[in-house]
Design an enzyme around this catalytic site. Structure first.
Site, PDB file in Angstrom:
ATOM      1  N   GLU A 116      -1.301  -0.827  -5.872  1.00 44.41           N
ATOM      2  CA  GLU A 116      -2.394  -0.019  -6.412  1.00 44.41           C
ATOM      3  C   GLU A 116      -1.922   0.756  -7.639  1.00 44.41           C
ATOM      4  O   GLU A 116      -0.783   1.248  -7.674  1.00 44.41           O
ATOM      5  CB  GLU A 116      -2.904   0.964  -5.356  1.00 44.41           C
ATOM      6  CG  GLU A 116      -3.937   0.393  -4.414  1.00 44.41           C
ATOM      7  CD  GLU A 116      -4.500   1.455  -3.500  1.00 44.41           C
ATOM      8  OE1 GLU A 116      -5.720   1.647  -3.466  1.00 44.41           O
ATOM      9  OE2 GLU A 116      -3.702   2.096  -2.804  1.00 44.41           O
TER      10      GLU A 116
ATOM     11  N   ASP B  86      -3.204   1.420   6.875  1.00 45.97           N
ATOM     12  CA  ASP B  86      -2.272   1.035   5.813  1.00 45.97           C
ATOM     13  C   ASP B  86      -2.106  -0.479   5.707  1.00 45.97           C
ATOM     14  O   ASP B  86      -2.066  -1.039   4.603  1.00 45.97           O
ATOM     15  CB  ASP B  86      -0.908   1.697   6.040  1.00 45.97           C
ATOM     16  CG  ASP B  86      -0.975   3.212   5.930  1.00 45.97           C
ATOM     17  OD1 ASP B  86      -1.826   3.691   5.153  1.00 45.97           O
ATOM     18  OD2 ASP B  86      -0.199   3.901   6.591  1.00 45.97           O
TER      19      ASP B  86
ATOM     20  N   ASP C  18       0.854  -1.184   0.000  1.00 47.17           N
ATOM     21  CA  ASP C  18       0.000   0.000   0.000  1.00 47.17           C
ATOM     22  C   ASP C  18       0.889   1.234   0.000  1.00 47.17           C
ATOM     23  O   ASP C  18       1.788   1.365   0.857  1.00 47.17           O
ATOM     24  CB  ASP C  18      -0.913  -0.003   1.225  1.00 47.17           C
ATOM     25  CG  ASP C  18      -1.787   1.246   1.288  1.00 47.17           C
ATOM     26  OD1 ASP C  18      -2.463   1.536   0.290  1.00 47.17           O
ATOM     27  OD2 ASP C  18      -1.779   1.928   2.331  1.00 47.17           O
TER      28      ASP C  18
END
Length: 383
Positions: A276, A357, A192
């Site tokens: 991501e 997170d 992340d």
């Protein structure tokens, strides 16, 4: 799952430092200028011709050598590659207007570079200390690693940094067996993005990025202040400008070195890495995170990590950017829409306490594994 092996053609680049003498330096600088000139001249003529006839002009660098004989002094393939670059720029514009119309190259701001092709051995490495180039011959080079014999040199790009250093990049082509590795949770990791810590993985470990730009900011400010007090384009101004460029180059090299080592470490440990597809440019322009986002180079990290994993038959998977990884509970999959950016921890309705997170990294890994399984099922491959 058994490994499926397929022979694929791949490209790879090797970058080395060049040490040209004064005559060779003059040739490289002249080549940069000629390539910039021919690109701008061909683009200008295309625009003028279209405004007059409403049709596209088909022009080549060879048509300008009679009028501008000094174009014959540089490598003809370098000029031909500028023609291909211009053609690709027009194709990109007509395919997607958002890319923008081709722009003229600036002498002040454009990259000083040119590309030439290897034709029947015109480009080669000599005795691991020199390189042979068309039109210029043998140039001293720091070949810090060897290029395997089964990798064929296709082209080279000569470039010069703002600090005055010259580099050469070899583009090679080779065949390699593509290995489809089995999907295993133990050999997979979710990352992340974290502005202060670079990334947080699904085990709660942070990358602890050193923030090289922040560390070099004081020195950079001093050098820029000296530059601002000097007379524009004077000898001292140009010398100080090179000092400022060296500070920027040092920070960029530190960042790139750290990113490559981090990417290499992850590619060796894991078969699948899930991240991501975050819009970093948009993030840098909002939330007052511009300096931190541009400093850590996470976009460069994703690109390098993907290249290193593909080289050894592994895979980097990007998760859709609109997937609510932070808002989704990794235990019950409930989505908490009330989560704000200031909330670093939250408790789900199922009673699970989450670190924002870490929870996002777990969701990224789980979602990525689901994507791989669905793709493998569609292709008829068992995971």
């Amino acid at each position: 799952m058994s490994k499926n092996r397929v022979r694929i053609c791949q490209n790879k680049a090797y970058k080395f430092r060049l040490y040209p003498n004064s005559e060779q330096t003059e040739f490289f600088v002249k080549s940069f200028g000629c390539c910039r000139f021919i690109f701008n001249k061909m683009l200008g003529d295309k625009i003028e011709y279209y405004q007059t006839t409403k049709t596209m002009l088909k022009n080549t660098p060879a048509q300008y050598k009679e009028e501008y004989p000094w174009l014959k002094e540089v490598d003809s393939l370098a000029l031909a590659n500028e023609q291909l670059t211009l053609q690709q720029a027009f194709k990109n514009f007509f395919r997607d207007n958002k890319i923008g119309f081709p722009k003229f190259k600036s002498k002040k701001h454009s990259r000083r570079t040119y590309t030439t092709n290897n034709q029947n051995g015109t480009v080669s490495i000599v005795d691991n200390r020199h390189v042979k180039l068309p039109k210029i011959g043998i140039v001293r080079c720091k070949v810090h690693r060897s290029i395997p014999e089964d990798q064929k040199i296709k082209s080279v790009t000569i470039s010069q940094t703002d600090s005055g250093k010259f580099y050469i990049s070899f583009l090679v082509e080779f065949e390699q067996e593509e290995v489809v590795v089995p999907l295993d949770k133990e050999n997979s990791i979710g990352l992340d993005y974290s502005s202060p810590g670079f990334y947080v993985d699904d085990q709660g470990r942070e990358a602890n990025y050193p923030r090289f730009y922040r560390k070099g900011q004081a020195e950079l400010a001093d050098e820029q202040q000296k530059l601002a007090r000097m007379k524009y384009n004077s000898n001292n101004y140009l010398k100080q400008k090179k000092k400022v460029a060296k500070v920027h180059e040092m920070v960029a090299n530190q960042r790139l070195d750290w990113i490559r080592k981090e990417a290499l470490s992850l590619s060796k440990k894991y078969d699948y890495v899930f991240v991501e597809d975050i819009h970093l440019r948009g993030l840098a322009g909002s939330l007052r995170l511009g300096k931190s986002t541009n400093d850590n180079g996470f976009g460069m990290f994703r690109t390098i990590l993907e290249q290193k994993m593909e080289e050894i038959g592994k895979k980097l998977v990007k998760i859709p950017r609109f997937f609510p990884s932070s808002m989704t509970c990794s235990v019950c999959n409930a989505v908490y829409r009330g989560l704000t950016l200031d909330d670093r921890t939250w408790t789900c309705t199922c009673g699970t306490f989450h670190d924002r997170d870490i929870n996002a990294a777990v969701n990224i890994r789980n979602y990525g594994m689901t994507m791989i399984q669905q793709t493998a099922g569609t292709a008829g491959i068992a995971c």
